[in-house]
Structure formats: structure tokens, C-alpha cells
Design a protein around this motif. Structure first.
Motif, PDB file in Angstrom:
ATOM      1  N   VAL A 133      26.825 -21.894  12.393  1.00 48.82           N
ATOM      2  CA  VAL A 133      25.657 -21.008  12.872  1.00 48.82           C
ATOM      3  C   VAL A 133      25.423 -19.799  11.763  1.00 48.82           C
ATOM      4  CG1 VAL A 133      23.483 -20.325  13.506  1.00 48.82           C
ATOM      5  CG2 VAL A 133      24.752 -22.167  13.655  1.00 48.82           C
ATOM      6  N   GLY A 134      24.725 -19.201  10.945  1.00 46.66           N
ATOM      7  CA  GLY A 134      24.456 -18.039   9.655  1.00 46.66           C
ATOM      8  C   GLY A 134      23.977 -17.273  10.846  1.00 46.66           C
ATOM      9  N   MET A 135      25.408 -16.182  11.205  1.00 44.80           N
ATOM     10  CA  MET A 135      24.485 -15.030  11.817  1.00 44.80           C
ATOM     11  C   MET A 135      23.857 -13.579  10.613  1.00 44.80           C
ATOM     12  SD  MET A 135      25.024 -16.508  14.709  1.00 44.80           S
ATOM     13  CE  MET A 135      23.924 -14.320  15.635  1.00 44.80           C
ATOM     14  N   GLY A 136      24.230 -13.657   9.479  1.00 43.15           N
ATOM     15  CA  GLY A 136      23.867 -12.427   8.661  1.00 43.15           C
ATOM     16  C   GLY A 136      24.569 -13.025   6.813  1.00 43.15           C
ATOM     17  N   SER A 137      24.060 -12.546   6.150  1.00 40.77           N
ATOM     18  CA  SER A 137      23.870 -12.750   5.428  1.00 40.77           C
ATOM     19  C   SER A 137      23.753 -11.442   4.129  1.00 40.77           C
ATOM     20  CB  SER A 137      23.411 -14.018   4.075  1.00 40.77           C
ATOM     21  OG  SER A 137      23.189 -14.830   4.891  1.00 40.77           O
ATOM     22  N   TYR A 138      24.807 -11.445   3.385  1.00 38.39           N
ATOM     23  CA  TYR A 138      24.904  -9.398   1.878  1.00 38.39           C
ATOM     24  C   TYR A 138      24.928 -10.116   1.267  1.00 38.39           C
ATOM     25  CZ  TYR A 138      25.240  -8.740   7.815  1.00 38.39           C
ATOM     26  OH  TYR A 138      24.978  -9.059   9.044  1.00 38.39           O
ATOM     27  N   VAL A 139      24.901  -8.824   0.187  1.00 37.72           N
ATOM     28  CA  VAL A 139      25.544  -9.145  -1.432  1.00 37.72           C
ATOM     29  C   VAL A 139      25.775  -7.579  -1.401  1.00 37.72           C
ATOM     30  CG1 VAL A 139      24.698  -9.495  -3.369  1.00 37.72           C
ATOM     31  CG2 VAL A 139      23.679 -10.826  -2.137  1.00 37.72           C
ATOM     32  N   TYR A 140      27.015  -7.832  -1.385  1.00 39.10           N
ATOM     33  CA  TYR A 140      27.823  -6.451  -2.164  1.00 39.10           C
ATOM     34  C   TYR A 140      27.846  -6.519  -3.606  1.00 39.10           C
ATOM     35  CZ  TYR A 140      28.746  -5.905   3.233  1.00 39.10           C
ATOM     36  OH  TYR A 140      28.367  -5.230   4.244  1.00 39.10           O
ATOM     37  N   ARG A 141      27.764  -5.445  -4.184  1.00 38.48           N
ATOM     38  CA  ARG A 141      27.404  -4.937  -5.462  1.00 38.48           C
ATOM     39  C   ARG A 141      28.626  -3.205  -6.003  1.00 38.48           C
ATOM     40  NH1 ARG A 141      24.330  -0.902  -9.439  1.00 38.48           N
ATOM     41  NH2 ARG A 141      24.413  -2.563 -11.606  1.00 38.48           N
ATOM     42  N   GLU A 142      29.778  -3.644  -7.075  1.00 34.13           N
ATOM     43  CA  GLU A 142      30.677  -2.545  -6.923  1.00 34.13           C
ATOM     44  C   GLU A 142      29.738  -1.402  -8.146  1.00 34.13           C
ATOM     45  OE1 GLU A 142      33.125  -0.209  -9.008  1.00 34.13           O
ATOM     46  OE2 GLU A 142      31.988  -1.606 -10.291  1.00 34.13           O
ATOM     47  N   HIS A 143      30.610  -0.742  -7.881  1.00 32.93           N
ATOM     48  CA  HIS A 143      29.357   1.155  -7.932  1.00 32.93           C
ATOM     49  C   HIS A 143      30.545   2.033  -8.040  1.00 32.93           C
ATOM     50  CE1 HIS A 143      26.978   3.930  -9.380  1.00 32.93           C
ATOM     51  NE2 HIS A 143      26.733   4.507  -8.308  1.00 32.93           N
ATOM     52  N   TYR A 191      15.590 -15.134  -4.868  1.00 35.52           N
ATOM     53  CA  TYR A 191      15.559 -13.555  -5.070  1.00 35.52           C
ATOM     54  C   TYR A 191      15.714 -13.406  -6.380  1.00 35.52           C
ATOM     55  CZ  TYR A 191      14.941 -12.955  -0.586  1.00 35.52           C
ATOM     56  OH  TYR A 191      14.103 -12.699   1.218  1.00 35.52           O
ATOM     57  N   ARG A 192      15.832 -12.159  -7.371  1.00 33.29           N
ATOM     58  CA  ARG A 192      16.265 -12.039  -8.451  1.00 33.29           C
ATOM     59  C   ARG A 192      16.737 -10.533  -8.775  1.00 33.29           C
ATOM     60  NH1 ARG A 192      13.750 -15.356 -13.225  1.00 33.29           N
ATOM     61  NH2 ARG A 192      14.475 -17.200 -11.125  1.00 33.29           N
ATOM     62  N   TRP A 193      17.859 -10.290  -9.459  1.00 28.22           N
ATOM     63  CA  TRP A 193      17.473  -8.418  -9.149  1.00 28.22           C
ATOM     64  C   TRP A 193      16.655  -7.780 -10.169  1.00 28.22           C
ATOM     65  CZ3 TRP A 193      20.206  -5.133  -7.253  1.00 28.22           C
ATOM     66  CH2 TRP A 193      20.713  -4.463  -7.452  1.00 28.22           C
ATOM     67  N   SER A 194      16.337  -7.086  -9.841  1.00 28.94           N
ATOM     68  CA  SER A 194      14.868  -5.925 -10.884  1.00 28.94           C
ATOM     69  C   SER A 194      15.563  -5.049 -11.258  1.00 28.94           C
ATOM     70  CB  SER A 194      14.033  -6.358 -10.198  1.00 28.94           C
ATOM     71  OG  SER A 194      14.626  -4.938  -8.713  1.00 28.94           O
ATOM     72  N   GLY A 195      16.942  -4.722 -11.263  1.00 33.17           N
ATOM     73  CA  GLY A 195      17.253  -3.152 -11.649  1.00 33.17           C
ATOM     74  C   GLY A 195      17.911  -2.524 -10.719  1.00 33.17           C
ATOM     75  N   ASN A 196      17.426  -2.401  -9.797  1.00 28.09           N
ATOM     76  CA  ASN A 196      18.018  -1.855  -8.444  1.00 28.09           C
ATOM     77  C   ASN A 196      17.353  -2.386  -7.417  1.00 28.09           C
ATOM     78  OD1 ASN A 196      14.448  -2.073  -7.861  1.00 28.09           O
ATOM     79  ND2 ASN A 196      14.529   0.007  -8.672  1.00 28.09           N
ATOM     80  N   ALA A 197      17.112  -3.692  -7.016  1.00 26.74           N
ATOM     81  CA  ALA A 197      16.720  -4.410  -5.992  1.00 26.74           C
ATOM     82  C   ALA A 197      16.426  -5.614  -6.358  1.00 26.74           C
ATOM     83  CB  ALA A 197      16.013  -3.844  -4.868  1.00 26.74           C
ATOM     84  N   PHE A 198      16.981  -6.375  -5.113  1.00 26.77           N
ATOM     85  CA  PHE A 198      16.681  -7.486  -4.973  1.00 26.77           C
ATOM     86  C   PHE A 198      15.018  -8.112  -4.793  1.00 26.77           C
ATOM     87  CE2 PHE A 198      20.562  -8.850  -4.468  1.00 26.77           C
ATOM     88  CZ  PHE A 198      21.184  -9.705  -5.632  1.00 26.77           C
ATOM     89  N   VAL A 199      13.909  -8.811  -5.595  1.00 27.33           N
ATOM     90  CA  VAL A 199      12.752  -9.327  -5.500  1.00 27.33           C
ATOM     91  C   VAL A 199      13.104 -10.854  -4.690  1.00 27.33           C
ATOM     92  CG1 VAL A 199      11.765  -7.137  -6.579  1.00 27.33           C
ATOM     93  CG2 VAL A 199      12.014  -9.323  -8.009  1.00 27.33           C
ATOM     94  N   LYS A 200      12.271 -10.662  -4.262  1.00 24.70           N
ATOM     95  CA  LYS A 200      11.366 -12.340  -3.818  1.00 24.70           C
ATOM     96  C   LYS A 200      10.441 -12.886  -5.622  1.00 24.70           C
ATOM     97  CE  LYS A 200       8.825 -15.203  -1.251  1.00 24.70           C
ATOM     98  NZ  LYS A 200       8.447 -15.976   0.683  1.00 24.70           N
ATOM     99  N   VAL A 201      11.741 -13.782  -5.945  1.00 29.40           N
ATOM    100  CA  VAL A 201      10.354 -14.957  -6.980  1.00 29.40           C
ATOM    101  C   VAL A 201       9.942 -15.971  -6.620  1.00 29.40           C
ATOM    102  CG1 VAL A 201      11.820 -13.304  -8.628  1.00 29.40           C
ATOM    103  CG2 VAL A 201      12.492 -15.886  -8.036  1.00 29.40           C
ATOM    104  N   PHE A 202       9.723 -16.778  -5.955  1.00 24.68           N
ATOM    105  CA  PHE A 202       9.841 -18.074  -5.464  1.00 24.68           C
ATOM    106  C   PHE A 202      10.661 -18.699  -4.124  1.00 24.68           C
ATOM    107  CE2 PHE A 202      12.441 -20.573  -6.969  1.00 24.68           C
ATOM    108  CZ  PHE A 202      12.786 -20.091  -8.164  1.00 24.68           C
TER     109      PHE A 202
END
Length: 224
Positions: A133-143, A191-202
Motif C-alpha cells: 500500500v502506498g504510504m507516501g509519494s514524493y518528487v525530488y528535483r536536483e538543484h 499534475y504539471r510543472w509550472s516553473g516553480n511548483a506542480f499544479v493540478k491540470v485535470f
């Protein structure tokens, strides 16, 4: 022939050296012409034949080398340490992140382009050992040589995936009495990346049928 016998009516004479030279030259020219004509026949090897030349006489160029892009494979991240050291991950997820067997942790890791960076982003799903069962989902971006958390979803059961440059998160929906293996449906959010965050598209909501898979199949009675 008059040119070979001297004056008419006289006896045979030995031809002069110049005349012998001319005869030898003429003979050689005729022989060479005969060889040339024999090579120009229709037997398939002459210069008049059309089509490709014999393979043994064709110089084969060396095979073209594939240019190197100069890029090296992206090194794998230590997903377990990344999650445990992340202050944005809840304490309950960190406490539940334990090995299932030996040093095997219940984490799924995906690499891909989500935020437009030069380095692939990392999607990590933390699961339970028993039921996955999925307890958590995460996205990491290199910076700046480090990975930063740019997305998290910790409402179980949840699972995140990369789909053609978008982040797709699936959340299973349970009604009262649903077993873990049979949810009532799911919500699929893109979700889609808006330039500084993910935004919900549908998003899409799916409801599963209760008429199938709920009871064992009974074999039909034999005919006759």
C-alpha cells in the motif's frame, strides 16, 4: 604485296630493318586490337556491361562511427536516505520505512523529466511490506548539486508515476467494509510543472464494479 617484294619482276630480297620494324609494330597493334575486342564482348566481364562492378574490385569504405553524446548515465540516488533525511516527510512515513527482508526496503524509484531540469527528476513511492500500500509519494528535483522536495502526497493509499512529462498520482478510494485488496475506486490526478511548483491540470474518478471478483467462481454442472 608490292611494298614487301621490292620492284616488280625482280627476285626475292631480304626486307630492310625499317620495314621489319614496321611489320612488327603493325602486328603488335593488331594483336592488341584483338584482345580489346575480345574484352568488349557480351560475356559479362567487359567494359560495355552495365550494372555494379565486381565486388572484389570495389573499395569498401570503413563503417561510419556513431558519434558519442558525451553524456554519462545519471547515478542512482539512495532513495531510503533521501526520504529519511527529508524534513518534509512525515514522521509516520519515516517510522514505517523499514526493511521487508534483509536490506530490501519497500520503495519504488522512477527517473524522468518532470521539471525541465538538465538532470532527471526522481519520483519515490514508499510502500508497506505486507500489502504494498502506498504510504507516501514524493518528487525530488536536483538543484545546486542537491535534491530538493518539490512534491509530496501522504494520504494512503497513494502512488505517483511519470507519464509523458506529467506527474500522475493515483489515490485508491475505500468505502466502509472494503478489504485492502478491493477498493471501491480511485482518483487519478495529473499534475504539471509550472516553473516553480506542480499544479493540478485535470483529474479522473473511477468506480470499480462490485459484481466481479467478489466471490469464488462456481463450476457449471456437467450436462446430461
Amino acid at each position: 604485296m608490292r611494298g614487301l617484294s621490292g620492284r616488280a619482276g625482280s627476285g626475292p630480297k631480304t626486307p630492310s630493318r625499317g620495314l621489319l620494324t614496321a611489320v612488327i609494330t603493325a602486328t603488335a597493334v593488331l594483336a592488341a586490337a584483338g584482345l580489346l575486342l575480345s574484352g568488349c564482348g557480351t560475356g559479362g566481364t567487359g567494359a560495355r556491361d552495365e550494372g555494379p562492378a565486381d565486388a572484389s574490385s570495389v573499395a569498401v569504405p570503413p563503417a561510419a562511427s556513431i558519434p558519442s553524446t558525451g553524456e554519462s548515465p545519471q547515478p542512482a540516488v539512495n532513495a531510503v536516505q533521501l526520504v529519511k533525511n527529508d524534513p518534509n516527510v512525515s514522521a509516520s512515513v519515516k517510522q514505517g520505512l523499514k526493511p521487508c527482508a534483509g536490506d530490501q526496503y519497500p520503495v519504488d524509484v522512477s527517473y524522468g523529466k518532470l521539471t525541465g531540469g538538465s538532470v532527471d527528476d526522481v519520483v519515490i513511492n514508499v510502500l508497506t511490506c505486507d500489502d504494498a500500500v502506498g504510504m507516501g509519494s514524493y518528487v525530488y528535483r536536483e538543484h545546486g548539486g542537491r535534491y530538493e522536495n518539490v512534491f509530496r502526497a501522504e494520504e494512503p493509499p497513494v502512488y505517483a508515476e511519470i507519464d509523458r512529462g506529467d506527474l500522475v498520482v493515483t489515490k485508491q478510494v475505500y468505502e466502509k467494509g472494503d478489504p485492502v485488496s478491493n477498493p471501491s475506486g480511485d482518483d487519478v490526478i495529473t499534475y504539471r510543472w509550472s516553473g516553480n511548483a506542480f499544479v493540478k491540470v485535470f483529474s479522473t474518478h473511477n468506480e470499480y464494479s462490485k459484481a466481479v471478483g467478489g466471490s469464488p467462481t462456481v463450476a457449471p454442472a456437467p450436462v446430461g
